[in-house]
Motif scaffolding. Structure first.
Motif, PDB file in Angstrom:
ATOM      1  N   PRO A  78       0.813  -1.218   0.000  1.00  0.00           N
ATOM      2  CA  PRO A  78       0.000   0.000   0.000  1.00  0.00           C
ATOM      3  C   PRO A  78       0.850   1.273   0.000  1.00  0.00           C
ATOM      4  O   PRO A  78       1.877   1.349   0.660  1.00  0.00           O
ATOM      5  CB  PRO A  78      -0.812  -0.109   1.294  1.00  0.00           C
ATOM      6  N   SER A  79       0.379   2.247  -0.756  1.00  0.00           N
ATOM      7  CA  SER A  79       1.004   3.565  -0.843  1.00  0.00           C
ATOM      8  C   SER A  79       0.983   4.251   0.521  1.00  0.00           C
ATOM      9  O   SER A  79       0.116   3.982   1.351  1.00  0.00           O
ATOM     10  CB  SER A  79       0.224   4.419  -1.846  1.00  0.00           C
ATOM     11  N   VAL A  80       1.918   5.164   0.718  1.00  0.00           N
ATOM     12  CA  VAL A  80       1.945   5.947   1.957  1.00  0.00           C
ATOM     13  C   VAL A  80       1.903   7.450   1.685  1.00  0.00           C
ATOM     14  O   VAL A  80       2.047   8.251   2.598  1.00  0.00           O
ATOM     15  CB  VAL A  80       3.188   5.612   2.816  1.00  0.00           C
ATOM     16  N   THR A  81       1.678   7.836   0.432  1.00  0.00           N
ATOM     17  CA  THR A  81       1.755   9.238   0.045  1.00  0.00           C
ATOM     18  C   THR A  81       0.390   9.757  -0.395  1.00  0.00           C
ATOM     19  O   THR A  81      -0.202   9.215  -1.331  1.00  0.00           O
ATOM     20  CB  THR A  81       2.758   9.418  -1.114  1.00  0.00           C
ATOM     21  N   PRO A  82      -0.104  10.822   0.259  1.00  0.00           N
ATOM     22  CA  PRO A  82      -1.379  11.396  -0.186  1.00  0.00           C
ATOM     23  C   PRO A  82      -1.203  12.249  -1.429  1.00  0.00           C
ATOM     24  O   PRO A  82      -0.117  12.750  -1.711  1.00  0.00           O
ATOM     25  CB  PRO A  82      -1.804  12.280   0.994  1.00  0.00           C
ATOM     26  N   LYS A  83      -2.287  12.401  -2.172  1.00  0.00           N
ATOM     27  CA  LYS A  83      -2.330  13.404  -3.235  1.00  0.00           C
ATOM     28  C   LYS A  83      -2.295  14.768  -2.546  1.00  0.00           C
ATOM     29  O   LYS A  83      -2.648  14.886  -1.376  1.00  0.00           O
ATOM     30  CB  LYS A  83      -3.618  13.271  -4.056  1.00  0.00           C
ATOM     31  N   PRO A  84      -1.882  15.820  -3.252  1.00  0.00           N
ATOM     32  CA  PRO A  84      -1.831  17.151  -2.624  1.00  0.00           C
ATOM     33  C   PRO A  84      -3.208  17.627  -2.153  1.00  0.00           C
ATOM     34  O   PRO A  84      -4.223  17.347  -2.791  1.00  0.00           O
ATOM     35  CB  PRO A  84      -1.314  18.060  -3.740  1.00  0.00           C
ATOM     36  N   VAL A  85      -3.212  18.327  -1.031  1.00  0.00           N
ATOM     37  CA  VAL A  85      -4.441  18.873  -0.458  1.00  0.00           C
ATOM     38  C   VAL A  85      -4.443  20.381  -0.669  1.00  0.00           C
ATOM     39  O   VAL A  85      -3.493  21.064  -0.296  1.00  0.00           O
ATOM     40  CB  VAL A  85      -4.535  18.562   1.053  1.00  0.00           C
ATOM     41  N   LYS A  86      -5.520  20.878  -1.272  1.00  0.00           N
ATOM     42  CA  LYS A  86      -5.669  22.323  -1.472  1.00  0.00           C
ATOM     43  C   LYS A  86      -6.349  22.927  -0.250  1.00  0.00           C
ATOM     44  O   LYS A  86      -7.264  22.329   0.318  1.00  0.00           O
ATOM     45  CB  LYS A  86      -6.535  22.612  -2.701  1.00  0.00           C
ATOM     46  N   THR A  87      -5.909  24.112   0.125  1.00  0.00           N
ATOM     47  CA  THR A  87      -6.562  24.854   1.193  1.00  0.00           C
ATOM     48  C   THR A  87      -6.869  26.270   0.696  1.00  0.00           C
ATOM     49  O   THR A  87      -6.344  26.706  -0.333  1.00  0.00           O
ATOM     50  CB  THR A  87      -5.690  24.933   2.459  1.00  0.00           C
ATOM     51  N   SER A  88      -7.699  26.940   1.442  1.00  0.00           N
ATOM     52  CA  SER A  88      -8.090  28.305   1.089  1.00  0.00           C
ATOM     53  C   SER A  88      -8.592  28.991   2.349  1.00  0.00           C
ATOM     54  O   SER A  88      -9.019  28.333   3.305  1.00  0.00           O
ATOM     55  CB  SER A  88      -9.202  28.284   0.030  1.00  0.00           C
ATOM     56  N   GLU A  89      -8.572  30.303   2.332  1.00  0.00           N
ATOM     57  CA  GLU A  89      -9.179  31.083   3.413  1.00  0.00           C
ATOM     58  C   GLU A  89     -10.699  31.114   3.270  1.00  0.00           C
ATOM     59  O   GLU A  89     -11.404  31.444   4.215  1.00  0.00           O
ATOM     60  CB  GLU A  89      -8.626  32.513   3.405  1.00  0.00           C
ATOM     61  N   LYS A  90     -11.188  30.764   2.078  1.00  0.00           N
ATOM     62  CA  LYS A  90     -12.617  30.840   1.789  1.00  0.00           C
ATOM     63  C   LYS A  90     -13.266  29.463   1.915  1.00  0.00           C
ATOM     64  O   LYS A  90     -12.856  28.501   1.260  1.00  0.00           O
ATOM     65  CB  LYS A  90     -12.848  31.378   0.380  1.00  0.00           C
ATOM     66  N   ALA A  91     -14.299  29.399   2.750  1.00  0.00           N
ATOM     67  CA  ALA A  91     -15.008  28.139   2.974  1.00  0.00           C
ATOM     68  C   ALA A  91     -15.559  27.567   1.674  1.00  0.00           C
ATOM     69  O   ALA A  91     -15.450  26.359   1.414  1.00  0.00           O
ATOM     70  CB  ALA A  91     -16.127  28.340   3.988  1.00  0.00           C
ATOM     71  N   ARG A  96     -15.658  23.478  -2.723  1.00  0.00           N
ATOM     72  CA  ARG A  96     -15.542  23.205  -4.170  1.00  0.00           C
ATOM     73  C   ARG A  96     -14.366  22.275  -4.463  1.00  0.00           C
ATOM     74  O   ARG A  96     -14.459  21.410  -5.329  1.00  0.00           O
ATOM     75  CB  ARG A  96     -15.414  24.506  -4.958  1.00  0.00           C
ATOM     76  N   PHE A  97     -13.254  22.437  -3.736  1.00  0.00           N
ATOM     77  CA  PHE A  97     -12.118  21.519  -3.900  1.00  0.00           C
ATOM     78  C   PHE A  97     -12.566  20.096  -3.576  1.00  0.00           C
ATOM     79  O   PHE A  97     -12.256  19.147  -4.303  1.00  0.00           O
ATOM     80  CB  PHE A  97     -10.952  21.882  -2.971  1.00  0.00           C
ATOM     81  N   ASP A  98     -13.292  19.953  -2.466  1.00  0.00           N
ATOM     82  CA  ASP A  98     -13.778  18.632  -2.066  1.00  0.00           C
ATOM     83  C   ASP A  98     -14.752  18.059  -3.081  1.00  0.00           C
ATOM     84  O   ASP A  98     -14.705  16.868  -3.395  1.00  0.00           O
ATOM     85  CB  ASP A  98     -14.474  18.702  -0.703  1.00  0.00           C
ATOM     86  N   LEU A  99     -15.635  18.892  -3.588  1.00  0.00           N
ATOM     87  CA  LEU A  99     -16.610  18.427  -4.581  1.00  0.00           C
ATOM     88  C   LEU A  99     -15.890  17.892  -5.818  1.00  0.00           C
ATOM     89  O   LEU A  99     -16.230  16.809  -6.322  1.00  0.00           O
ATOM     90  CB  LEU A  99     -17.568  19.566  -4.963  1.00  0.00           C
ATOM     91  N   GLU A 100     -14.891  18.606  -6.273  1.00  0.00           N
ATOM     92  CA  GLU A 100     -14.130  18.161  -7.446  1.00  0.00           C
ATOM     93  C   GLU A 100     -13.386  16.856  -7.146  1.00  0.00           C
ATOM     94  O   GLU A 100     -13.347  15.943  -7.984  1.00  0.00           O
ATOM     95  CB  GLU A 100     -13.153  19.250  -7.899  1.00  0.00           C
ATOM     96  N   ASN A 101     -12.804  16.750  -5.962  1.00  0.00           N
ATOM     97  CA  ASN A 101     -12.099  15.513  -5.592  1.00  0.00           C
ATOM     98  C   ASN A 101     -13.056  14.327  -5.508  1.00  0.00           C
ATOM     99  O   ASN A 101     -12.720  13.222  -5.960  1.00  0.00           O
ATOM    100  CB  ASN A 101     -11.353  15.691  -4.269  1.00  0.00           C
ATOM    101  N   GLU A 102     -14.232  14.544  -4.941  1.00  0.00           N
ATOM    102  CA  GLU A 102     -15.212  13.453  -4.866  1.00  0.00           C
ATOM    103  C   GLU A 102     -15.658  13.039  -6.262  1.00  0.00           C
ATOM    104  O   GLU A 102     -15.834  11.856  -6.542  1.00  0.00           O
ATOM    105  CB  GLU A 102     -16.420  13.852  -4.015  1.00  0.00           C
ATOM    106  N   LYS A 103     -15.831  13.999  -7.139  1.00  0.00           N
ATOM    107  CA  LYS A 103     -16.222  13.704  -8.519  1.00  0.00           C
ATOM    108  C   LYS A 103     -15.182  12.800  -9.183  1.00  0.00           C
ATOM    109  O   LYS A 103     -15.534  11.790  -9.803  1.00  0.00           O
ATOM    110  CB  LYS A 103     -16.379  15.024  -9.285  1.00  0.00           C
ATOM    111  N   LYS A 104     -13.899  13.133  -9.032  1.00  0.00           N
ATOM    112  CA  LYS A 104     -12.824  12.312  -9.601  1.00  0.00           C
ATOM    113  C   LYS A 104     -12.788  10.925  -8.956  1.00  0.00           C
ATOM    114  O   LYS A 104     -12.600   9.910  -9.631  1.00  0.00           O
ATOM    115  CB  LYS A 104     -11.470  13.000  -9.405  1.00  0.00           C
ATOM    116  N   THR A 105     -12.962  10.893  -7.642  1.00  0.00           N
ATOM    117  CA  THR A 105     -12.931   9.621  -6.920  1.00  0.00           C
ATOM    118  C   THR A 105     -14.037   8.693  -7.399  1.00  0.00           C
ATOM    119  O   THR A 105     -13.805   7.503  -7.637  1.00  0.00           O
ATOM    120  CB  THR A 105     -13.047   9.880  -5.404  1.00  0.00           C
TER     121      THR A 105
END
Length: 157
Positions: A78-91, A96-105
């Motif tokens: 099993p891999s031990v490295t996460p894909k990069p996580v985007k953050t923002s000051e804006k909720a 939207r980052f999460d929505l896009e990631n879920e769509k890809k998943t």
């Protein structure tokens, strides 16, 4: 010669391990994102989704454990490295980052189920179907929090 649309894909156990490791890295990404986002979302309008994201984090951890088990069963590490996580000051950006990631998943898991079936790894495919149901619930919750219709993820090719 058959065209790409009708030609059978070539999947091996080794290739499936590689693809499941990509999925595992995406699950690690989701765990980190949900832990962070659930704690930093501010404002009354985000309180419900913040609580939901904390629950999503634990569900993503269960997905990571299941994928690790499948990878080990198939003879991989099993891999031990996460894909990069985007953050923002804006909720809204974080959601939207999460929505896009879920769509890809979701698109990737839809493909993975077919690949498992091609290899007659029906139990792994069934496990991924259960994961897929939760991922679709996550997509719906995020879309609802953003006030948008859930996007159609399609299938990753």
């Amino acid at each position: 010669m058959p065209d790409k649309a009708t030609a059978p894909s070539v999947i091996t156990r080794e290739k499936l391990v590689d693809l499941l490791n990509e999925d595992l890295s995406r699950e690690y990404q989701a765990i980190i994102a949900y832990v962070v986002y659930s704690q930093v979302l501010k404002g009354a309008q985000y309180m419900n989704i913040a609580d939901e994201l904390a629950i999503h984090a634990t569900e993503e951890l269960a997905h990571a454990i299941a994928l690790s088990n499948h990878i080990d069963y198939l003879g991989g590490m099993p891999s031990v490295t996460p894909k990069p996580v985007k953050t923002s000051e804006k909720a809204e950006d974080m959601l939207r980052f999460d929505l896009e990631n879920e769509k890809k998943t979701i698109a990737n898991y839809r493909r993975r189920i077919r690949q498992c079936d091609e290899l007659n790894e029906f139990a792994i495919g069934e496990s991924i179907r259960e994961i897929l149901m939760q991922e679709q619930d996550h997509l719906i919750a995020l879309a609802t929090a953003l006030g948008v219709d859930p996007p159609n993820p399609g299938i990753a090719d």
